[in-house]
Design a protein around this motif. Structure first.
Motif, PDB file in Angstrom:
ATOM      1  N   GLY A 136       0.823  -1.418   0.031  1.00 11.82           N
ATOM      2  CA  GLY A 136      -0.047  -0.010  -0.104  1.00 11.82           C
ATOM      3  C   GLY A 136       1.032   1.352   0.027  1.00 11.82           C
ATOM      4  N   ILE A 137       1.925   1.085   0.844  1.00 12.58           N
ATOM      5  CA  ILE A 137       2.918   2.447   0.787  1.00 12.58           C
ATOM      6  C   ILE A 137       3.467   2.743  -0.554  1.00 12.58           C
ATOM      7  CG2 ILE A 137       4.776   3.189   1.665  1.00 12.58           C
ATOM      8  CD1 ILE A 137       4.245   1.954   4.394  1.00 12.58           C
ATOM      9  N   ALA A 138       3.642   1.637  -1.369  1.00 10.15           N
ATOM     10  CA  ALA A 138       4.323   1.650  -2.642  1.00 10.15           C
ATOM     11  C   ALA A 138       3.414   2.388  -3.544  1.00 10.15           C
ATOM     12  CB  ALA A 138       4.824   0.344  -3.155  1.00 10.15           C
ATOM     13  N   ALA A 139       1.990   1.747  -3.463  1.00  8.25           N
ATOM     14  CA  ALA A 139       1.012   2.542  -4.429  1.00  8.25           C
ATOM     15  C   ALA A 139       0.843   4.010  -4.036  1.00  8.25           C
ATOM     16  CB  ALA A 139      -0.351   1.902  -4.217  1.00  8.25           C
ATOM     17  N   MET A 140       0.904   4.494  -2.737  1.00 11.91           N
ATOM     18  CA  MET A 140       0.643   5.749  -2.153  1.00 11.91           C
ATOM     19  C   MET A 140       1.888   6.637  -2.610  1.00 11.91           C
ATOM     20  SD  MET A 140       0.633   7.023   1.825  1.00 11.91           S
ATOM     21  CE  MET A 140       2.266   6.507   2.328  1.00 11.91           C
ATOM     22  N   LEU A 141       3.201   6.111  -2.643  1.00  4.62           N
ATOM     23  CA  LEU A 141       4.238   7.205  -2.809  1.00  4.62           C
ATOM     24  C   LEU A 141       4.149   7.170  -4.418  1.00  4.62           C
ATOM     25  CD1 LEU A 141       7.292   5.469  -0.748  1.00  4.62           C
ATOM     26  CD2 LEU A 141       5.835   7.545  -0.567  1.00  4.62           C
ATOM     27  N   LEU A 142       3.735   6.276  -5.177  1.00  5.30           N
ATOM     28  CA  LEU A 142       3.921   6.489  -6.670  1.00  5.30           C
ATOM     29  C   LEU A 142       2.784   7.528  -7.113  1.00  5.30           C
ATOM     30  CD1 LEU A 142       4.996   5.107  -9.364  1.00  5.30           C
ATOM     31  CD2 LEU A 142       2.987   3.669  -9.299  1.00  5.30           C
ATOM     32  N   LEU A 143       1.635   7.538  -6.129  1.00  2.00           N
ATOM     33  CA  LEU A 143       0.760   8.384  -6.605  1.00  2.00           C
ATOM     34  C   LEU A 143       1.405   9.889  -6.204  1.00  2.00           C
ATOM     35  CD1 LEU A 143      -2.343   9.357  -6.992  1.00  2.00           C
ATOM     36  CD2 LEU A 143      -2.520   9.122  -4.486  1.00  2.00           C
ATOM     37  N   ILE A 144       2.145   9.845  -5.207  1.00  2.00           N
ATOM     38  CA  ILE A 144       2.493  11.193  -5.003  1.00  2.00           C
ATOM     39  C   ILE A 144       3.570  11.764  -5.802  1.00  2.00           C
ATOM     40  CG2 ILE A 144       3.788  12.645  -3.003  1.00  2.00           C
ATOM     41  CD1 ILE A 144       2.376  10.829  -0.922  1.00  2.00           C
ATOM     42  N   VAL A 145       4.357  10.940  -6.137  1.00  2.34           N
ATOM     43  CA  VAL A 145       5.570  11.287  -7.125  1.00  2.34           C
ATOM     44  C   VAL A 145       4.982  11.624  -8.553  1.00  2.34           C
ATOM     45  CG1 VAL A 145       7.522  10.457  -8.082  1.00  2.34           C
ATOM     46  CG2 VAL A 145       7.393  10.211  -5.930  1.00  2.34           C
ATOM     47  N   THR A 146       4.246  10.776  -8.967  1.00  2.00           N
ATOM     48  CA  THR A 146       3.963  11.006 -10.290  1.00  2.00           C
ATOM     49  C   THR A 146       2.809  12.344 -10.623  1.00  2.00           C
ATOM     50  OG1 THR A 146       2.200   9.340 -10.092  1.00  2.00           O
ATOM     51  CG2 THR A 146       4.297   8.724 -11.223  1.00  2.00           C
ATOM     52  N   THR A 147       1.837  12.294  -9.618  1.00  3.21           N
ATOM     53  CA  THR A 147       0.801  13.413  -9.816  1.00  3.21           C
ATOM     54  C   THR A 147       1.238  14.861  -9.635  1.00  3.21           C
ATOM     55  OG1 THR A 147      -0.882  12.006  -9.001  1.00  3.21           O
ATOM     56  CG2 THR A 147      -1.550  14.145  -8.706  1.00  3.21           C
ATOM     57  N   VAL A 148       2.036  14.762  -8.331  1.00  2.00           N
ATOM     58  CA  VAL A 148       2.613  16.350  -7.882  1.00  2.00           C
ATOM     59  C   VAL A 148       3.707  16.587  -8.872  1.00  2.00           C
ATOM     60  CG1 VAL A 148       3.687  17.602  -5.867  1.00  2.00           C
ATOM     61  CG2 VAL A 148       1.696  15.820  -5.269  1.00  2.00           C
ATOM     62  N   ILE A 149       4.782  15.655  -9.028  1.00  2.33           N
ATOM     63  CA  ILE A 149       5.660  16.255  -9.967  1.00  2.33           C
ATOM     64  C   ILE A 149       5.442  16.418 -11.497  1.00  2.33           C
ATOM     65  CG2 ILE A 149       7.966  15.537 -11.064  1.00  2.33           C
ATOM     66  CD1 ILE A 149       7.913  16.100  -7.983  1.00  2.33           C
ATOM     67  N   MET A 150       4.360  15.716 -11.730  1.00  2.00           N
ATOM     68  CA  MET A 150       3.834  15.998 -13.172  1.00  2.00           C
ATOM     69  C   MET A 150       3.411  17.504 -13.005  1.00  2.00           C
ATOM     70  SD  MET A 150       3.473  14.705 -16.137  1.00  2.00           S
ATOM     71  CE  MET A 150       2.830  15.214 -17.702  1.00  2.00           C
ATOM     72  N   ALA A 151       2.457  17.766 -12.210  1.00  2.00           N
ATOM     73  CA  ALA A 151       1.608  18.955 -12.169  1.00  2.00           C
ATOM     74  C   ALA A 151       2.713  20.042 -12.092  1.00  2.00           C
ATOM     75  CB  ALA A 151       0.501  18.833 -11.020  1.00  2.00           C
ATOM     76  N   MET A 152       3.546  19.862 -11.170  1.00  2.00           N
ATOM     77  CA  MET A 152       4.630  21.094 -10.721  1.00  2.00           C
ATOM     78  C   MET A 152       5.461  21.432 -11.944  1.00  2.00           C
ATOM     79  SD  MET A 152       5.295  20.601  -6.937  1.00  2.00           S
ATOM     80  CE  MET A 152       6.329  22.099  -6.823  1.00  2.00           C
ATOM     81  N   GLY A 153       5.975  20.045 -12.664  1.00  3.15           N
ATOM     82  CA  GLY A 153       6.732  20.315 -13.765  1.00  3.15           C
ATOM     83  C   GLY A 153       6.188  21.197 -14.975  1.00  3.15           C
ATOM     84  N   LEU A 154       5.059  21.045 -15.227  1.00  2.00           N
ATOM     85  CA  LEU A 154       4.415  21.498 -16.305  1.00  2.00           C
ATOM     86  C   LEU A 154       4.136  22.972 -15.978  1.00  2.00           C
ATOM     87  CD1 LEU A 154       1.613  19.121 -17.960  1.00  2.00           C
ATOM     88  CD2 LEU A 154       3.892  20.024 -18.983  1.00  2.00           C
ATOM     89  N   SER A 155       3.771  23.248 -14.614  1.00  2.00           N
ATOM     90  CA  SER A 155       3.451  24.503 -14.264  1.00  2.00           C
ATOM     91  C   SER A 155       4.644  25.422 -14.091  1.00  2.00           C
ATOM     92  CB  SER A 155       2.693  24.328 -12.888  1.00  2.00           C
ATOM     93  OG  SER A 155       1.500  23.793 -12.881  1.00  2.00           O
TER      94      SER A 155
END
Length: 378
Positions: A188-207
């Motif tokens: 479950g932690i692996a799924a949670m960390l993958l969510l945080i990394v990909t979602t937040v980094i993707m959003a902040m990178g394009l912004s």
């Protein structure tokens, strides 16, 4: 090579170079998830052992001392002090020195020897429901076992037949015989960390690219919006797959998480899951003007997604009206795939529903994000 493939490759190469050059982003994408996995894997522990316990032995006889000694023989309860009365025991519970207090009354030994039924009082700190529940269960189970042993001893002493329990319970724990918290929590932690990394980094990178004007410069080139979006998503997709592989390796090597199921099935589920998380990140970026707005938007999505995924607490323990909301949460289905495949060796016939839901979420979210991206790029 087809001109579209040339454009796609050019965007991917540009994104890879830009990501590799930014040491902070690379650290967030690779090192940070592993560090968090180590920390959370060791810190999140629902195993209840060594609960601080105080004993009030008002009888002070051989039988009372033997009962207390046997009760504390396992690793669930740890003796911290022997106190004089119940008031002192309540004070120990109140100030946190103890979580359990055993009170053995006067005439305990006499009542046991007469077969009249002796009573033992257990005071339990209920501020921690998990610990108090396990401690109460341990005390109750030992009391029942001790009572059965005393009845059998008395029957043998009187020369009568030894009574047997009408029902014998023989538990058999499957998939996680040692009831290890890490084995259950790490997927479950692996799924949670993958969510945080990909979602937040993707959003902040394009912004960030929108703030610096890099995105506008790319939008005035002959690149099609679809090629531009695909080229930007691909590196994060590959990094996400690598992060999952690293997380599974660390989970198996450090925390003993079994890898019983098909890794191909896990990889397919991860690909569908990444389409959802990256799509959400892309969607957040299209409605954010600054990196701060993108970060807040990612946080507002990640927090409820994690809480409603079953990573930490089971969904069946949630209210019915709230459990219904989890059906539109892709994190839930990905966690079910990881736990089902890795721990139970579940295959496609068992997990096809979760895979279908992940694929549907990924397709819908990425389609909506692509449409928004095309509009903002027009």
């Amino acid at each position: 090579m087809h001109p579209l493939l040339v454009q796609y490759r050019a965007v991917v190469v540009k994104e890879v170079r830009q990501t590799v050059r930014d040491r902070r982003v690379m650290a967030l994408l690779t090192i940070a998830p592993l560090v968090q996995l180590f920390v959370l894997g060791f810190a999140v522990n629902f195993d209840v052992r060594h609960v601080p316990t105080v004993v009030v032995d008002q009888d002070r006889t051989v039988e009372s001392r033997d009962y207390a000694r046997a009760q504390l023989a396992g690793d669930t309860l740890d003796l911290k002090a022997e106190l004089r009365d119940e008031h002192a025991a309540e004070e120990a519970l109140e100030d946190g020195r103890a979580s359990v207090a055993l009170v053995l009354p006067r005439d305990f030994q006499k009542d046991v020897l007469r077969g009249q039924g002796a009573q033992v009082q257990a005071l339990v700190d209920g501020s921690d429901p998990t610990r108090s529940g396990v401690a109460s269960d341990a005390v109750a189970r030992f009391a029942a076992l001790r009572a059965t042993q005393l009845l059998q001893a008395q029957a043998r002493a009187q020369g009568t037949s030894v009574p047997r329990a009408p029902v014998a319970l023989v538990p058999r724990v499957l998939y996680n015989p040692e009831l290890s918290t890490s084995v259950y929590v790490v997927p479950g932690i692996a799924a949670m960390l993958l969510l945080i990394v990909t979602t937040v980094i993707m959003a902040m990178g394009l912004s960030r690219e929108r703030e610096t004007g890099t995105l506008e410069q790319l939008q005035v080139t002959p690149l099609r919006p679809g090629i531009l979006m695909a080229g930007k998503v691909t590196p994060f997709l590959v990094i996400g797959l690598v992060d999952v592989g690293l997380a599974l390796s660390v989970g198996a090597w450090v925390f003993g998480v079994p890898l019983r199921g098909s890794l191909v099935l896990v990889a397919v589920a991860t690909l569908f899951y990444l389409l959802s998380t990256l799509g959400v990140g892309l969607l957040i970026a299209t409605v954010s003007r600054t990196q701060q707005q993108a970060f807040v938007g990612g946080f507002l999505f990640v927090l409820p997604a994690v809480l409603l995924s079953g990573v930490m607490s089971p969904i069946r323990a949630m209210p019915d009206w709230l459990a219904v909301v989890t059906y539109v949460n892709p994190v839930r289905y990905y966690v079910e795939v990881l736990r089902g495949s890795l721990l139970k060796d579940a295959g496609l016939p068992d997990l096809w529903r979760q895979l279908v839901m992940l694929a549907a979420f990924g397709t819908v979210v990425m389609s909506v994000a692509a449409r928004r991206f095309h509009k903002t790029s027009a």
